[in-house]
Design a protein around this motif. Structure first.
Motif, PDB file in Angstrom:
ATOM      1  N   ALA A 283      -8.949  -8.125  -3.061  1.00  0.00           N
ATOM      2  CA  ALA A 283      -8.370  -7.376  -1.941  1.00  0.00           C
ATOM      3  C   ALA A 283      -7.426  -6.291  -2.436  1.00  0.00           C
ATOM      4  N   SER A 284      -7.786  -5.669  -3.541  1.00  0.00           N
ATOM      5  CA  SER A 284      -6.940  -4.587  -4.052  1.00  0.00           C
ATOM      6  C   SER A 284      -7.790  -3.452  -4.626  1.00  0.00           C
ATOM      7  N   SER A 285      -7.711  -2.303  -3.975  1.00  0.00           N
ATOM      8  CA  SER A 285      -8.453  -1.130  -4.479  1.00  0.00           C
ATOM      9  C   SER A 285      -7.913  -0.708  -5.835  1.00  0.00           C
TER      10      SER A 285
ATOM     11  N   THR B 260      -1.759   3.860   3.134  1.00  0.00           N
ATOM     12  CA  THR B 260      -1.831   2.450   2.749  1.00  0.00           C
ATOM     13  C   THR B 260      -2.006   2.322   1.238  1.00  0.00           C
TER      14      THR B 260
ATOM     15  N   VAL C 109      -3.160  -2.340  -2.347  1.00  0.00           N
ATOM     16  CA  VAL C 109      -2.796  -3.707  -2.738  1.00  0.00           C
ATOM     17  C   VAL C 109      -3.045  -4.638  -1.555  1.00  0.00           C
TER      18      VAL C 109
ATOM     19  N   GLY D 140      -2.980  -6.762   1.648  1.00  0.00           N
ATOM     20  CA  GLY D 140      -2.114  -6.847   2.816  1.00  0.00           C
ATOM     21  C   GLY D 140      -1.439  -5.564   3.273  1.00  0.00           C
ATOM     22  N   ALA D 141      -1.593  -4.490   2.523  1.00  0.00           N
ATOM     23  CA  ALA D 141      -0.883  -3.253   2.877  1.00  0.00           C
ATOM     24  C   ALA D 141      -1.345  -2.695   4.223  1.00  0.00           C
ATOM     25  N   GLY D 142      -2.618  -2.877   4.529  1.00  0.00           N
ATOM     26  CA  GLY D 142      -3.170  -2.338   5.773  1.00  0.00           C
ATOM     27  C   GLY D 142      -2.531  -2.954   7.006  1.00  0.00           C
TER      28      GLY D 142
ATOM     29  N   ASP E 101      -9.040  -8.406   4.921  1.00  0.00           N
ATOM     30  CA  ASP E 101      -8.654  -7.545   3.798  1.00  0.00           C
ATOM     31  C   ASP E 101      -9.777  -7.479   2.754  1.00  0.00           C
TER      32      ASP E 101
HETATM   33  N1  ASP Z   1      -6.099  -4.182   0.437  1.00  0.00           N
HETATM   34  C1  ASP Z   1      -6.556  -2.873   0.783  1.00  0.00           C
HETATM   35  C2  ASP Z   1      -6.945  -2.113  -0.470  1.00  0.00           C
HETATM   36  O1  ASP Z   1      -6.455  -2.391  -1.538  1.00  0.00           O
HETATM   37  C3  ASP Z   1      -5.569  -2.095   1.559  1.00  0.00           C
HETATM   38  C4  ASP Z   1      -5.364  -2.764   2.875  1.00  0.00           C
HETATM   39  O2  ASP Z   1      -4.615  -3.721   2.948  1.00  0.00           O
HETATM   40  O3  ASP Z   1      -6.005  -2.333   3.841  1.00  0.00           O
HETATM   41  O4  ASP Z   1      -7.746  -1.226  -0.404  1.00  0.00           O
END
Ligand code: ASP
Length: 409
Positions: free
Chosen positions: A262-264, A338, A341, A343-345, A374
């Motif tokens: 869940a982290s770009s 965003t 990382v 949960g940021a969304g 996520d």
């Molecule tokens: N977790 C997402 C990302 O890293 C960002 C989000 O929380 O939407 O792309």
């Protein structure tokens, strides 16, 4: 005749085994959290360690690799256009699906729902903050937007000084190569990392948490799949004449990795690798992908559209067309802001809810299932970056068609 499994197959197998083990451990999530999760965290730390030097070095190299300022402008313009259009489309798709499938119908708000809405920065401050007053602090803090701006300026300047910039150019090229090598070594550990990351997610998020909000999950997942097929598949076929099947096959390891972490930002090295395997030259890859991992988040935008609609419906409100247009605008902007990382969304969703006057307590409804959402949105986020790189490279007639088989396998 034993064939050696390639890394993507290993990652996929690890994911599937991890899901099963997670289901088995649902009765005792402590085991998953205490004994398995640390290995996942270790892996995440290893990946995070690469990100800052990699983004800095590869964007500097990418910028001067483009050759001249006019070309940077042209490629930059095309990249931003693709990013913005696809992101706005993602929100629209999210809203359409939420409307059609009545995402919030039949769900009533638990009375004690209360969210600890986090402070989100003001939009003007975000804009002003993009310029680092001290680039070294930006690097130390890992502030990606600031690092990007500095890298673009530095790359352009190195190019502008010509001969005298050569040693610095070689230095950044060396750093970028070393970071790619380090990534390769760390990725050997990826299947174990993916396993250790997915087990606790499944063990902790048992059916109890998921079932009540199943509709939101279905709509977000469906939206992500549709967006990938229609928008990425379509633009690859139509603009780049690139086989969508080959695209989805090659990007799969990065997508699965994004799904589990869940982290770009953490997925960045893998997204770059897959993109190059599809014939995008290094200069374009190292320009588009780090930029995309930070500002291009179609999955996040789609999710924010669906959630805003869901929260409105749960509170018995119907969003007007005007409000839905506001959602399209704010979710597009919020997704840009965003961070890549986990949960940021969810935090940035505050901005969308505020813009249309929805109760922030609605966030609490989503929070319980946010990790599940996520994973899907992050997967879509990075897939969009790779699609953009191919479309831009093809439009510049720079797509390499004869990538060696062993690289593209
Ligand atoms: N977790 C997402 C990302 O890293 C960002 C989000 O929380 O939407 O792309």
């Amino acid at each position: 005749m034993k064939k050696k499994l390639n890394l993507s197959t290993k990652i996929l197998i690890a994911l599937i085994i991890g899901i099963f083990v997670g289901i088995v451990l649902q009765g005792s999530p402590d085991i998953a959290n205490n004994f398995i999760k640390p290995f996942g965290t270790l892996f995440l730390n290893l990946i995070k360690l690469i990100v800052v030097p990699l983004v800095l070095a590869s964007l500097v190299v990418g910028t001067f690799g483009l050759g001249d300022v006019k070309k940077i402008g042209k490629i930059g313009g095309k990249t931003l256009a693709y990013f913005l259009l696809t992101t706005a489309f993602a929100v629209i798709l999210g809203l359409i699906l939420a409307n059609l499938l009545k995402v919030g119908a039949g769900y009533t708000i638990p009375v004690d729902a209360a969210a600890d809405a986090k402070e989100i920065p003001k939009f003007v401050d975000t804009l002003l903050n993009i310029i680092p007053t001290n680039p070294f602090k930006a690097v130390v803090d890992g502030n990606m937007l600031q690092i990007i701006v500095f890298a673009l300026m530095l790359g352009t300047s190195i190019m502008a000084v010509g001969e005298k910039g050569k040693p610095l150019q070689a230095g950044f090229e060396g750093l970028a190569e070393a970071m790619y090598k380090m990534t390769g070594a760390i990725m050997e550990y990826a299947p174990y990392g993916v396993f250790a990351l997915i087990v606790p997610v499944v063990a902790v998020h048992g059916p109890k948490v998921l079932l009540p909000l199943l509709k939101v999950i279905v709509v977000v997942y469906l939206g992500c799949i549709l967006h990938a097929v229609l928008v990425y598949g379509g633009s690859l076929k139509i603009i780049a004449n690139f086989s969508p099947i080959r695209f989805f096959k090659t990007i799969a390891p990065a997508s699965i990795f994004a799904f589990t972490t869940a982290s770009s930002a953490a997925t960045l090295p893998l997204t770059m690798k897959s993109t190059e395997e599809m014939g995008v030259p290094k200069s374009i890859t190292s320009f588009v992908i780090p930029l995309g991992a930070t500002i291009n988040m179609d999955g996040t935008a789609l999710y924010q559209g669906v959630c805003a609609f869901f929260i409105a419906q749960v509170y018995g409100l119907n969003l007007t067309i005007g409000q839905q247009l506001t959602v399209i605008l704010t979710a597009t902007l919020a997704s840009i802001g965003t961070a890549g990382v986990p949960g940021a969304g969810l935090i940035m969703l505050t901005m969308v809810l505020q813009a249309i006057g929805l109760p922030l307590e609605g966030l609490a409804l989503i929070a319980g299932i946010d990790r599940i959402l996520d994973m899907a949105r992050t997967s879509l986020n990075i897939t969009g970056d790779a699609a953009c790189a191919i479309v831009v490279a093809a439009s510049e007639k720079e797509l390499i068609t004869d990538v060696p088989k062993e690289i593209s396998a």
